[in-house]
Design a protein around this motif. Sequence first.
Motif, PDB file in Angstrom:
ATOM      1  N   PHE A 111       0.807  -1.216   0.000  1.00 47.11           N
ATOM      2  CA  PHE A 111       0.000   0.000   0.000  1.00 47.11           C
ATOM      3  C   PHE A 111       0.847   1.276   0.000  1.00 47.11           C
ATOM      4  O   PHE A 111       0.302   2.372  -0.013  1.00 47.11           O
ATOM      5  CB  PHE A 111      -0.951   0.009   1.193  1.00 47.11           C
ATOM      6  N   GLY A 112       2.179   1.139   0.043  1.00 43.15           N
ATOM      7  CA  GLY A 112       3.041   2.309   0.089  1.00 43.15           C
ATOM      8  C   GLY A 112       2.808   3.128   1.342  1.00 43.15           C
ATOM      9  O   GLY A 112       2.850   4.358   1.323  1.00 43.15           O
ATOM     10  N   ALA A 113       2.591   2.442   2.463  1.00 45.61           N
ATOM     11  CA  ALA A 113       2.292   3.101   3.734  1.00 45.61           C
ATOM     12  C   ALA A 113       3.561   3.270   4.577  1.00 45.61           C
ATOM     13  O   ALA A 113       4.564   2.590   4.351  1.00 45.61           O
ATOM     14  CB  ALA A 113       1.263   2.287   4.524  1.00 45.61           C
ATOM     15  N   ASP A 114       3.487   4.168   5.533  1.00 46.60           N
ATOM     16  CA  ASP A 114       4.583   4.348   6.485  1.00 46.60           C
ATOM     17  C   ASP A 114       4.601   3.220   7.521  1.00 46.60           C
ATOM     18  O   ASP A 114       5.658   2.842   8.012  1.00 46.60           O
ATOM     19  CB  ASP A 114       4.430   5.684   7.229  1.00 46.60           C
ATOM     20  N   ILE A 115       3.412   2.716   7.845  1.00 46.18           N
ATOM     21  CA  ILE A 115       3.269   1.718   8.906  1.00 46.18           C
ATOM     22  C   ILE A 115       2.508   0.517   8.367  1.00 46.18           C
ATOM     23  O   ILE A 115       1.477   0.656   7.713  1.00 46.18           O
ATOM     24  CB  ILE A 115       2.501   2.292  10.109  1.00 46.18           C
ATOM     25  N   GLY A 116       3.023  -0.679   8.663  1.00 54.14           N
ATOM     26  CA  GLY A 116       2.326  -1.922   8.361  1.00 54.14           C
ATOM     27  C   GLY A 116       2.102  -2.690   9.644  1.00 54.14           C
ATOM     28  O   GLY A 116       2.981  -2.733  10.510  1.00 54.14           O
ATOM     29  N   ILE A 117       0.939  -3.278   9.765  1.00 58.12           N
ATOM     30  CA  ILE A 117       0.593  -4.056  10.963  1.00 58.12           C
ATOM     31  C   ILE A 117       0.266  -5.481  10.532  1.00 58.12           C
ATOM     32  O   ILE A 117      -0.582  -5.686   9.656  1.00 58.12           O
ATOM     33  CB  ILE A 117      -0.625  -3.443  11.687  1.00 58.12           C
ATOM     34  N   GLY A 118       0.937  -6.465  11.139  1.00 59.35           N
ATOM     35  CA  GLY A 118       0.679  -7.873  10.859  1.00 59.35           C
ATOM     36  C   GLY A 118       0.221  -8.597  12.102  1.00 59.35           C
ATOM     37  O   GLY A 118       0.794  -8.401  13.177  1.00 59.35           O
ATOM     38  N   VAL A 119      -0.815  -9.423  11.948  1.00 63.53           N
ATOM     39  CA  VAL A 119      -1.373 -10.172  13.081  1.00 63.53           C
ATOM     40  C   VAL A 119      -1.674 -11.597  12.637  1.00 63.53           C
ATOM     41  O   VAL A 119      -2.383 -11.808  11.650  1.00 63.53           O
ATOM     42  CB  VAL A 119      -2.709  -9.562  13.573  1.00 63.53           C
ATOM     43  N   THR A 120      -1.136 -12.576  13.370  1.00 66.34           N
ATOM     44  CA  THR A 120      -1.418 -13.978  13.085  1.00 66.34           C
ATOM     45  C   THR A 120      -1.448 -14.748  14.404  1.00 66.34           C
ATOM     46  O   THR A 120      -0.741 -14.405  15.344  1.00 66.34           O
ATOM     47  CB  THR A 120      -0.377 -14.574  12.116  1.00 66.34           C
TER      48      THR A 120
END
Length: 161
Positions: free
Chosen positions: A95-104
């Motif tokens: 997404f070309g974002a500053d922040i990425g959040i991953g949850v698993t």
Amino acid sequence: MLDHNNRILERYNRITANLIEKKMTVATMESCTGGMIGMLLSDREGASQVVKGGFFTYSNEAKISCGVAADVIDTYGVYSLETAREMARVCRDSFGADIGIGVTGSIGTIDPNNADSVPGEVYIAVDINGDVRDQRIELAPASRLDSRLAIADKIADLLSI
């Protein structure tokens, strides 16, 4: 319970306001939270300025089709800090974002499709421009909603910018 839920909603309201103020963007890749983090981040007027999008990737195949390297899942397991980190990086990059959040993770029961499933064990990662913060969470038995809110609270801790 209602006070706790309201506290989390208020917390995410402040996080999104802070992102707007700092002109920082965010994207998510969520599994066991079912899109809740994206919902919380976007539940504020003006959130479209900073919330770029998200992936709801409940299956391994969905994670891989969105860009998570299959060898990361094969090597470390889908339920691992390595996979959560990869999910955060992939959505940030996608997404070309500053922040990425991953949850698993596995909230309530054993996942018959993944041998590394441990009920109540969840992995989260927040990738802020390549600086990754992550955490393994052990959830107490609770409803799925309460478990997802507990995960959201821990992610908010990692989102302090």
